[in-house]
Motif scaffolding. Structure first.
Motif, mmCIF file in Angstrom:
data_model
loop_
_atom_site.group_PDB
_atom_site.id
_atom_site.type_symbol
_atom_site.label_atom_id
_atom_site.label_comp_id
_atom_site.label_asym_id
_atom_site.label_seq_id
_atom_site.Cartn_x
_atom_site.Cartn_y
_atom_site.Cartn_z
ATOM 1 N N UNK A 110 40.289 39.911 41.311
ATOM 2 C CA UNK A 110 40.533 41.084 40.465
ATOM 3 C C UNK A 110 41.885 41.735 40.754
ATOM 4 N N UNK A 111 42.424 41.435 41.919
ATOM 5 C CA UNK A 111 43.641 42.095 42.385
ATOM 6 C C UNK A 111 44.906 41.398 41.900
ATOM 7 N N UNK A 112 44.882 40.060 41.893
ATOM 8 C CA UNK A 112 46.071 39.285 41.537
ATOM 9 C C UNK A 112 46.068 38.904 40.064
ATOM 10 N N UNK A 113 47.235 39.025 39.459
ATOM 11 C CA UNK A 113 47.357 38.634 38.056
ATOM 12 C C UNK A 113 47.124 37.137 37.887
ATOM 13 N N UNK A 114 47.498 36.363 38.898
ATOM 14 C CA UNK A 114 47.235 34.919 38.870
ATOM 15 C C UNK A 114 46.974 34.439 40.291
ATOM 16 N N UNK A 115 46.088 33.453 40.413
ATOM 17 C CA UNK A 115 45.736 32.877 41.704
ATOM 18 C C UNK A 115 45.854 31.357 41.643
ATOM 19 N N UNK A 116 46.177 30.734 42.764
ATOM 20 C CA UNK A 116 46.259 29.267 42.777
ATOM 21 C C UNK A 116 44.895 28.597 42.948
ATOM 22 N N UNK A 117 43.829 29.347 42.779
ATOM 23 C CA UNK A 117 42.478 28.795 42.846
ATOM 24 C C UNK A 117 41.554 29.690 42.049
ATOM 25 N N UNK A 118 40.369 29.173 41.752
ATOM 26 C CA UNK A 118 39.339 29.921 41.039
ATOM 27 C C UNK A 118 38.090 29.931 41.915
ATOM 28 N N UNK A 119 37.645 31.117 42.302
ATOM 29 C CA UNK A 119 36.521 31.224 43.245
ATOM 30 C C UNK A 119 35.286 30.508 42.720
ATOM 31 N N UNK A 120 34.970 30.703 41.456
ATOM 32 C CA UNK A 120 33.750 30.114 40.887
ATOM 33 C C UNK A 120 33.862 28.606 40.690
ATOM 34 N N UNK A 121 35.029 28.138 40.296
ATOM 35 C CA UNK A 121 35.175 26.731 39.934
ATOM 36 C C UNK A 121 35.705 25.829 41.041
ATOM 37 N N UNK A 122 36.279 26.420 42.085
ATOM 38 C CA UNK A 122 36.903 25.604 43.132
ATOM 39 C C UNK A 122 36.150 25.583 44.453
ATOM 40 N N UNK A 123 35.182 26.497 44.637
ATOM 41 C CA UNK A 123 34.491 26.590 45.921
ATOM 42 C C UNK A 123 32.971 26.549 45.784
#
Length: 334
Positions: A110-123
């Protein structure tokens, strides 16, 4: 001499058999065979911080249990996002595990406009290892003796006090933001590459305060090098029984906890995820591990993967609201 002729149908069958044989040898390893080599636990913060200390404690015990080295790799930066991205992009075979702080999984999306990973889809969540309260601590140069005195100073001098953290989006950062939001005061945030670096500058008087993990801050509190004003738990902490809660000391109803848990790349075989979870729970049940965690001001958790996933979702929803109301954003996550 004549070249040997192999009919096309027979040739096709030979290729199919070869492919099947190769597939058998390259098939994903199952939990019964895992691990057969070293396992890496990525700690996305600096050595010496609470995440690192907890990680080394659990890794050492798992290594003894598995008969393989469990190596800690400190891969820090961008509020834990750099190390987290490295794990998200690693092979999903159980040999790379992320020891995530709560902020990485529940705040950063929620904090970063973009992330190099997706919590739901990558972990895949494995288990929450431990949780504990934070402490409001100040440098010796800050001439206050109580939390209320700190709040009065901050209200008279908006943004004049510098608040250190373990990095943008770290749970130390967000605990501080949560605290300042609840207390209706404004500090100037100073991010560091890990909690240990922030505490070092707090000791040196380069910053004014932190809302840090109780385990990392307590040795400095006990040595008299920094002042402690309050703990963020609902009740007083056993390791600092004379220190009031934030709720007692001036911000009624305030609570904030830090926690650390194992996640693995999405696609890791379920039986390996289950083995990591079950063996971690066994480690957390060990008397010496409980005692060490207690000395860090933390309590062992060891919940199921399903419970951990639900907790992440619930906490993520709460942080989404706080971050929106605080209007906090960071352009890039690493």
């Amino acid at each position: 001499m004549h070249d040997r002729f192999i009919p096309k149908r027979r040739l096709s069958l030979l290729f199919a058999a070869s492919a099947l044989t190769a597939g058998l040898f390259s098939a994903p390893v199952c939990a019964a065979d895992w691990p057969d080599r070293a396992v890496t636990v990525v700690v996305p913060f600096s050595a010496g911080g609470t995440t690192d200390v907890v990680g080394r404690l659990i890794a050492n015990k798992l290594g003894q249990m598995w008969g393989q080295s469990v190596v800690i790799e400190n891969k820090l930066g961008a509020g834990g996002n750099i190390g987290s991205a490295a794990v998200a992009q690693s092979k999903p075979d159980g040999y790379t595990i992320l020891l995530a702080s709560g902020s990485i999984l529940t705040v950063n999306p929620h904090l970063y406009a973009s992330l190099p990973f997706d919590v739901d889809n990558d972990f895949l969540p494995v288990t929450n290892i431990a949780q504990g309260p934070m402490v409001v601590v100040t440098a010796k140069k800050v001439k206050v003796k109580t939390l209320q005195e700190l709040l009065d100073m901050a209200k008279k001098n908006p943004k004049k006090l510098n608040m250190g953290s373990a990095g943008m989006g770290s749970q130390v950062h967000m605990a501080g933001e949560n605290f300042s939001y609840a207390a209706k005061v404004e500090f100037t945030h100073v991010p560091y590459r890990g909690e240990a670096a922030g505490l070092s500058d707090l000791l040196a008087g380069q910053i004014d305060l932190m809302v840090g993990n109780i385990g990392a801050a307590t040795p400095h509190i006990q040595s008299g090098m920094i002042n402690v004003l309050a703990v963020t738990s609902k009740d007083r902490a056993a390791m600092l029984p004379d220190v009031p809660t934030v709720s007692e000391a001036g911000v009624p109803g305030f609570e904030n906890y830090g926690w650390f848990g194992f996640v693995v790349p999405k696609g890791t075989p379920n039986d390996i995820v289950r083995k990591i979870q079950q063996d971690t729970v066994k480690v957390l049940a060990m008397k010496d591990v409980k005692e060490k965690l207690s000395s860090l001001g933390m309590q062992a958790v060891g919940n199921s993967s399903e419970e951990f996933a639900n907790n992440i979702k619930e906490e993520s929803d709460r942080w989404a609201k706080v971050i929106k109301e605080r209007n906090i954003t960071i352009s890039s996550g690493g």
